[in-house]
Design an enzyme around this catalytic site. Structure first.
Site, short mmCIF file in Angstrom:
data_model
loop_
_atom_site.label_atom_id
_atom_site.label_comp_id
_atom_site.label_asym_id
_atom_site.label_seq_id
_atom_site.Cartn_x
_atom_site.Cartn_y
_atom_site.Cartn_z
N LEU A 517 13.85 4.13 -2.77
CA LEU A 517 12.77 4.47 -1.82
C LEU A 517 12.06 3.23 -1.32
CD1 LEU A 517 11.05 7.46 -3.66
CD2 LEU A 517 12.36 7.58 -1.55
N GLY A 518 12.03 2.22 -2.16
CA GLY A 518 11.31 1.02 -1.76
C GLY A 518 11.48 -0.04 -2.82
N GLY A 520 9.64 -3.80 -4.30
CA GLY A 520 8.60 -4.83 -4.24
C GLY A 520 9.03 -6.00 -5.08
N ALA A 521 8.15 -6.98 -5.20
CA ALA A 521 8.48 -8.18 -5.93
C ALA A 521 8.69 -7.86 -7.41
CB ALA A 521 7.38 -9.21 -5.77
N VAL A 525 11.65 1.30 -6.52
CA VAL A 525 11.29 2.71 -6.66
C VAL A 525 12.46 3.58 -6.23
CG1 VAL A 525 9.60 4.47 -6.05
CG2 VAL A 525 8.93 2.08 -6.08
N LYS A 541 9.52 4.42 -10.74
CA LYS A 541 9.32 2.99 -10.48
C LYS A 541 9.82 2.20 -11.68
CE LYS A 541 5.58 1.50 -8.35
NZ LYS A 541 5.74 0.53 -7.26
N ASP A 635 -3.87 -5.40 -5.08
CA ASP A 635 -2.76 -5.47 -4.12
C ASP A 635 -2.87 -4.36 -3.08
OD1 ASP A 635 -0.53 -6.59 -3.00
OD2 ASP A 635 0.90 -5.70 -4.42
#
Ligand SMILES: *[C@@H]1O[C@H](CO)[C@@H](O)[C@H](O)[C@H]1NC(C)=O
Ligand SMILES: *[C@@H]1O[C@H](CO)[C@@H](O)[C@H](O)[C@H]1NC(C)=O
Ligand SMILES: *[C@@H]1O[C@H](CO)[C@@H](O)[C@H](O)[C@H]1NC(C)=O
Ligand SMILES: *[C@@H]1O[C@H](CO)[C@@H](O)[C@H](O)[C@H]1NC(C)=O
Ligand SMILES: *[C@@H]1O[C@H](CO)[C@@H](O)[C@H](O)[C@H]1NC(C)=O
Ligand SMILES: *[C@@H]1O[C@H](CO)[C@@H](O)[C@H](O)[C@H]1NC(C)=O
Ligand SMILES: *[C@@H]1O[C@H](CO)[C@@H](O)[C@H](O)[C@H]1NC(C)=O
Ligand SMILES: *[C@@H]1O[C@H](CO)[C@@H](O)[C@H](O)[C@H]1NC(C)=O
Ligand SMILES: *[C@@H]1O[C@H](CO)[C@@H](O)[C@H](O)[C@H]1NC(C)=O
Ligand SMILES: *[C@@H]1O[C@H](CO)[C@@H](O)[C@H](O)[C@H]1NC(C)=O
Length: 800
Positions: A517-518, A520-521, A525, A541, A635
């Protein structure tokens, strides 16, 4: 042309004519006309303008409602109904019989509902443009009209006379008679809102009362959209609602909703300029009572929400369960909340005081549920006395007073005017068995409660009881051990009610971590499906870059996250902590991130964006000031604000700052060398406080206003690359319209644009102490406090 002309003329007449004359009705349904309830067959009779329709609405698979509804808007909006308790099966028929009855029969000919009279009095029926359905007699006078038998709604042109009233429905989409009633009381000569002794028809106690109007008064909803109480002599005694826009441009209705609030709603008829920036949806223009959570306090009954829950006003009214409790039926929150843990043992010899703890909630109370009161005492004393008492489910501490509350708790509320705090007793989780489906355990604890109450005075019997208890629990734990071998993973963590998953379960749920789904650093996810949990979609996640040796920290942080409960935060459902694998399981947000929403191809509406800005601010305020342990997000950016099915904004990834190496975020951003969402103190040797989030929120708010990224290399010219700087220039040059250049809705609302940009400029102040708190930010956005003139140039390029 001629047709059209006549049509308008008739509409005009209908609106102005007194209700009792219907001779000019354009469309007649003659004797013998009928409609049949059928799936996929929209059988209805429309009014001449088409605004209203009479007919069948399908509610469930084989259940139809005979109803009147707004027929030109996509949202199903039923304003009158005949058979909420007794849905009509497929094939049912409503017929204007030749002998003048209006009959609703099921397919076998059994009567479900009827109106009118026998004796051939009726000559025809008509659906009027006011939303009134009438049966007209031979003398052209109405014999029966839906306006005289209102359900839960009244419409412009409708008058409620004394002794009549309306009853709320049971739920938004369950049309049975519900828990609240509006009454024009003849005894007192007042208009009252009552709770009902559901499921009976009798009334409980009023929670809102108008001024005294006198005998033979009425509640009038007039054609200008005013709702008021009128005395017999015609004078207006009290105006209930007066702020609505014109009925010419807006559909209107006033409804006693299932939550007990009487609301006046409007809906723009066209997209024309006369309806301005109104959203194409029902918007509430006024409502009574102003705070239902505080208004309903009843000796018997659960209050504004169900038992063991609490009521708070956030956009209307909401019911929540306190920590350690969950809704009995999430689809019907008024059914109340149940305890998710085993109650405290009342056994004198093992009161389990060390196994229980308190969850604190400020400004929360359950009035009238107390059984003991102490004064003056300290908070610590209050905690100890509740902990040592197995009956005490909650203690309220306020100004040296300590109240012990027992279950079920009623009249719960969270409101700034309450003061003090509620101490909610919950079991520390490592001490408990999984309570779900643990019926044997429940019987077991009931046995002890009963036993110790009856027998505690006798030492001998107590001993006997201990033996029995031992035997029972021995048997129980023996049985249980088998179950727990299979379900080893379903352990629960301290102070929270989270599921602990095995890595294998999550790999299975995500189909081998397939659907990303996504990313990040620090994490990726994945989408997943949790069988058994209503087959719910979940977001899993997977954290990497975890700080080593942080087992304890992981538990502490996850536990802090799990104790949050706010509608503008993404809910954590569970976690996995297995060897090197650290995963968090969240509810799935079907509309994705705010980033794709804002910066996608279609610009979301101004109204929707403002809602999201407010919702994000509320979520952040909760993290900073309202949850038990303060959480600094660190964040905040559009990628971390997610939207659910109904486009409600929810903040995600909160509480991860400490888990991930977020302290490195500064270096990361510095390398990119852009002015993003990161407050200047990250680059300096300064303490990190909640004000870093305020800074980031300011940038985010500006992005929401402008629908543009905070940094855009492709900007028209260089001064526009950094959005904050450009906004500041625009503000100084009094050219804020440049920021929302192509956005007609925003251009029509420049006052708000200016106010919000001023808030942004305060949020991004270089000096953290000058930035407002989130509470202040929200107050400024909502307009309850003025926005002072913004400071000089915000921290800008100089920060790098
Ligand atoms: C409606 O029907 C009645 C009786 O059938 C008739 O007298 C009346 O004129 C009709 N009205 C219109 C507007 O057609
Ligand atoms: C819909 O119902 C009406 C009777 O109310 C009937 O005449 C018509 O044929 C039905 N249409 C369909 C597609 O079933
Ligand atoms: C509506 O709620 C009532 C009361 O709980 C229940 O008896 C009825 O079955 C519900 N109706 C539907 C259509 O779900
Ligand atoms: C409706 O009531 C308001 C307030 O009394 C009044 O100003 C207005 O003229 C009324 N409108 C109509 C159409 O009667
Ligand atoms: C109408 O009646 C109300 C009370 O029912 C009274 O206060 C008011 O003075 C009356 N007005 C007139 C004009 O009689
Ligand atoms: C109103 O706007 C909707 C989309 O927002 C559009 O589909 C519809 O055609 C518009 N109606 C009119 C009368 O302009
Ligand atoms: C529960 O955990 C706490 C610390 O996390 C510990 O002090 C306590 O002894 C544990 N209780 C039991 C019954 O294991
Ligand atoms: C426990 O209670 C449930 C109902 O609460 C009952 O159905 C069950 O039989 C009881 N079990 C025992 C062992 O008594
Ligand atoms: C827990 O055990 C029960 C009964 O054996 C089983 O139905 C359930 O699926 C198990 N749950 C998990 C998560 O393994
Ligand atoms: C994985 O899911 C399948 C069904 O999709 C189920 O049959 C299987 O038992 C699951 N395996 C584990 C380890 O949970």
């Amino acid at each position: 042309m001629a047709f059209e002309h006549q049509y308008h003329l008739l509409f005009f007449f209908l609106v102005l004519l007194p209700l009792s004359t219907v001779a000019q009705t354009y469309k007649n349904f003659s004797l013998g006309s009928f409609l049949i309830a059928q799936e996929d067959n929209n059988s209805f009779w429309a009014s001449p303008s088409g605004d209203f329709a009479f007919g069948f609405q399908q509610i469930e698979k084989d259940g139809f409602l005979l109803a009147i509804w707004f027929n030109k808007i996509p949202e199903r909006t039923i304003v009158w109904l005949a058979n909420g308790e007794n849905l009509a099966p497929t094939g049912s028929k409503i017929e204007l019989t030749s002998d003048g009855w209006f009959l609703l029969n099921d397919p076998s000919g059994n009567k479900i509902w009827s109106a009118g009279s026998s004796g051939g009095g009726t000559s025809y029926a008509a659906m009027l443009d006011t939303g009134n359905f009438v049966l007209v007699g031979k003398d052209s006078q109405p014999l029966w009209q839906s306006f005289d038998q209102p359900s839960d709604t009244i419409l412009p042109g409708q008058v409620l006379n004394q002794l009549s009233g309306i009853v709320s429905r049971y739920l938004e989409t369950n049309y049975s008679r519900g828990r609240f009633q509006l009454v024009l009381s003849s005894d007192d000569g007042t208009l009252d809102l009552y709770t009902r002794d559901f499921p009976l028809d009798s009334l409980n106690s009023p929670y809102w009362t108008s001024q005294v109007v006198g005998s033979e008064f009425s509640l009038v909803f007039n054609q200008s959209g005013y709702i008021f109480l009128q005395a017999k002599n015609g004078s207006i005694i009290q105006i209930i609602s007066s702020d609505a826009p014109s009925t010419h441009d807006f559909y209107q209705r006033a409804i006693l909703e299932y939550d007990g609030v009487f609301r006046h709603y409007v809906y723009p008829k066209t997209n024309g300029s006369s309806t301005g920036t109104w959203q194409k949806a029902w918007s509430s223009v006024s409502f009574i009572p102003s705070n239902i959570c505080m208004k309903i306090t009843e000796q018997t009954g659960s209050g504004a929400c169900g038992f063991n829950s609490y009521c708070t006003l956030d956009e209307g009214k909401s019911c929540y369960c306190p920590s350690g409790y969950s809704f009995i039926d999430p689809g019907d929150v008024m059914k109340g909340c149940k305890q998710d843990f085993d109650s405290q043992s009342c056994d004198e010899s093992s009161l389990e005081t060390d196994l229980f703890d308190f969850y604190e909630m400020e400004n929360t109370d359950w009035p009238l549920s107390d059984y003991e009161h102490f004064e003056p005492v300290s908070e610590d004393w209050c905690r100890q006395v509740c902990l040592g008492d197995c009956f005490c489910a909650v203690a309220i501490y306020r100004n040296g007073n300590c109240w012990k509350k027992k279950l079920p708790l009623s009249n719960g509320r969270l409101d700034p005017t309450v003061g003090g705090k509620a101490l909610i007793k919950t079991r520390k989780a490592n001490s408990t068995k999984n309570s779900k489906g643990d019926t044997e355990g429940n019987n077991h604890s009931k046995l002890i409660v009963v036993g110790s109450v009856l027998l505690s005075s006798s030492v001998l019997l107590n001993l006997l009881l201990m033996v029995i208890t031992f035997l029972v629990s021995y048997r129980f734990s023996n049985r249980n051990s088998k179950v727990s071998q299979i379900n080893q993973s379903s352990q629960f963590m301290a102070g929270m009610y989270l599921k602990s998953f095995t890595y294998e379960e999550l790999r299975n749920a995500t189909n081998g971590f397939k659907e990303e789904l996504g990313r990040g650093a620090f994490s990726i996810v994945y989408e997943g499906v949790l069988l058994g949990l209503n087959d719910n979609l979940i977001a899993v996640k997977k954290l990497n870059n975890m700080i080593k040796e942080s087992e304890e920290e992981f538990r502490t942080e996850v536990s802090a996250i799990s104790r949050t409960n706010h509608r503008n935060l993404v809910k954590l459902l569970g976690f996995c902590n297995e060897g090197e694998h650290r995963l968090l399981v969240y509810e799935f947000m079907s509309k994705g991130s705010l980033a794709s929403f804002l910066f996608g191809t279609i610009r979301p509406s101004w109204y929707q964006r403002m809602q999201i800005a407010l919702e994000t601010a509320r979520g952040l305020l909760y993290l900073h000031e309202e949850c038990s342990t303060q959480i600094i997000h660190c964040d905040i950016k559009p990628q971390n604000v997610l939207l659910d099915e109904s486009c409600t904004a929810k903040i995600s990834d909160f509480g991860l700052a400490k888990l991930l190496k977020i302290d490195q975020i500064g270096t990361n951003t510095a390398i990119r060398g852009t002015k993003g969402y990161v407050a200047p103190e990250w680059f300096r040797n300064m303490p990190i406080t909640v004000k870093v989030d305020v800074y980031s929120y300011g940038v985010l708010l500006l992005e929401i206003i402008c629908c543009r990224r905070s940094f855009d290399v492709k900007a028209e010219n260089e001064n526009q690359m950094v959005l904050v700087d450009w906004a500041y220039d625009c503000f100084q040059d009094r050219k804020l319209n440049l920021l929302v250049r192509d956005d007609k809705e925003a251009l029509d609302d420049m006052k708000r644009v200016e106010k919000y940009v001023m808030v942004v400029l305060w949020c991004v102040h270089e000096d953290p102490s000058m930035r407002p708190t989130m509470k202040k930010v929200l107050q400024m956005l909502e307009g309850s406090v003025d926005v002072p003139n913004p400071p000089f140039l915000p921290s800008s390029t100089s920060s790098l």
